[in-house]
Design an enzyme around this catalytic site. Sequence first.
Site, PDB file in Angstrom:
ATOM      1  N   ASP A  13      42.040  45.321   5.597  1.00 12.09           N
ATOM      2  CA  ASP A  13      42.852  44.675   6.662  1.00 12.09           C
ATOM      3  C   ASP A  13      42.184  43.307   7.075  1.00 12.09           C
ATOM      4  OD1 ASP A  13      44.574  44.888   9.389  1.00 12.09           O
ATOM      5  OD2 ASP A  13      42.493  45.123  10.082  1.00 12.09           O
ATOM      6  N   ASP A  15      43.012  41.192  10.632  1.00  9.80           N
ATOM      7  CA  ASP A  15      42.722  41.145  12.166  1.00  9.80           C
ATOM      8  C   ASP A  15      41.874  42.398  12.671  1.00  9.80           C
ATOM      9  OD1 ASP A  15      44.212  38.715  12.898  1.00  9.80           O
ATOM     10  OD2 ASP A  15      45.955  39.843  12.091  1.00  9.80           O
TER      11      ASP A  15
HETATM   12  C1  XBP Z   1      47.246  42.696  13.116  1.00 10.64           C
HETATM   13  C2  XBP Z   1      48.637  42.189  13.604  1.00 10.64           C
HETATM   14  C3  XBP Z   1      49.340  41.155  13.920  1.00 10.64           C
HETATM   15  C4  XBP Z   1      48.370  39.983  14.652  1.00 10.64           C
HETATM   16  C5  XBP Z   1      49.409  39.013  14.861  1.00 10.64           C
HETATM   17  O1  XBP Z   1      47.322  43.305  12.181  1.00 10.64           O
HETATM   18  O2  XBP Z   1      49.239  43.517  14.447  1.00 10.64           O
HETATM   19  O3  XBP Z   1      50.325  41.447  14.427  1.00 10.64           O
HETATM   20  O4  XBP Z   1      48.105  40.627  15.848  1.00 10.64           O
HETATM   21  O5  XBP Z   1      50.019  38.494  13.925  1.00 10.64           O
HETATM   22  P1  XBP Z   1      46.216  43.976  11.025  1.00 10.64           P
HETATM   23  P2  XBP Z   1      51.408  38.027  13.466  1.00 10.64           P
HETATM   24  O6  XBP Z   1      44.993  44.269  11.763  1.00 10.64           O
HETATM   25  O7  XBP Z   1      46.940  44.727  10.093  1.00 10.64           O
HETATM   26  O8  XBP Z   1      45.998  42.386  10.335  1.00 10.64           O
HETATM   27  O9  XBP Z   1      51.671  37.157  15.106  1.00 10.64           O
HETATM   28  O10 XBP Z   1      51.510  36.854  12.466  1.00 10.64           O
HETATM   29  O11 XBP Z   1      52.242  39.253  13.394  1.00 10.64           O
HETATM   30 MG    MG Z   2      43.269  45.124  12.129  1.00  9.50          MG
END
Ligand code: XBP
Ligand code: MG
Length: 263
Positions: A13, A15
């Site tokens: 993953d 973020d």
């Molecule tokens: C993180 C998310 C993303 C980010 C924002 O997901 O939910 O939506 O918060 O990015 P992960 P965008 O942990 O799966 O990486 O604005 O590009 O959607």
């Molecule tokens: Mg995440």
Amino acid sequence: MGRNVMLEALLFDVDGTLADTERDGHRVAFNQAFSEAGLDWEWSVELYEKLLTVTGGKERIRYYLDNFNTKFERPEKLDEFISGLHQSKTNHYTQLLSEGSIPLRPGVERLLNEAREAGLRLAVATTTTPANVEALLTHTLGPDSMGWFEVIAAGDIVPAKKPAPDIYTYAMAEMNLKPEQCIAFEDSENGIKSSMGADLITLITINDYTRDHDFTGAALVLDQLGEPGQPFTVISGKVEGEFVNIDLVRQLHASQHALKATG
Ligand code: XBP
Ligand code: MG
């Protein structure tokens, strides 16, 4: 005793897992986009925690309007309006990353390098926009690092974002791998629902936004991957060592498979 399944790939993953991007990255970029569009919306640290219930930036803006800003007079073409805001947010976010404002979490770079040296395959499975993954990787690990990952499964590539398992299933299909050959690294409840929905053994590193999430079913929950001299704290699960290295990952993978086979 179960079959001896070899670990082939690590699926990450982005973020919250590779870097703490939400509070000081995505949230700030959303606010910059809102203010640039002349909107008086302000997503505080507290409100953003609630908004994180929904993955995907466009989906999150809609969720905000539906639940926290119901009085806003919506433009006729709401989808386009949201897409425009989100495009601007992506520009601000990638700009923030290019300024080097967000580092990788402890142990991430070391573990990626060890995995590469060990001949393990790497992939990314995230709901964030592909440009954001590229910005994070290139500005933290250098321009070549995109090539370290065989597949970068991101954003709208699958219609159903996490907690749906689709993004992990997609990444494994692209790599011609089965779940039992992989391990997932996640930080959130939506993340583990997605990875476990794809039948993956999952190692969690929590962060400030996710420490109270439900991680039932995780192979291991840690506060961080850790580094030599900067040990992790185990939140749940059984493990020896002070930082996550490839030996530890292999052992975890093997013991979880033995459990699955008997249980
Ligand atoms: C993180 C998310 C993303 C980010 C924002 O997901 O939910 O939506 O918060 O990015 P992960 P965008 O942990 O799966 O990486 O604005 O590009 O959607
Ligand atoms: Mg995440």
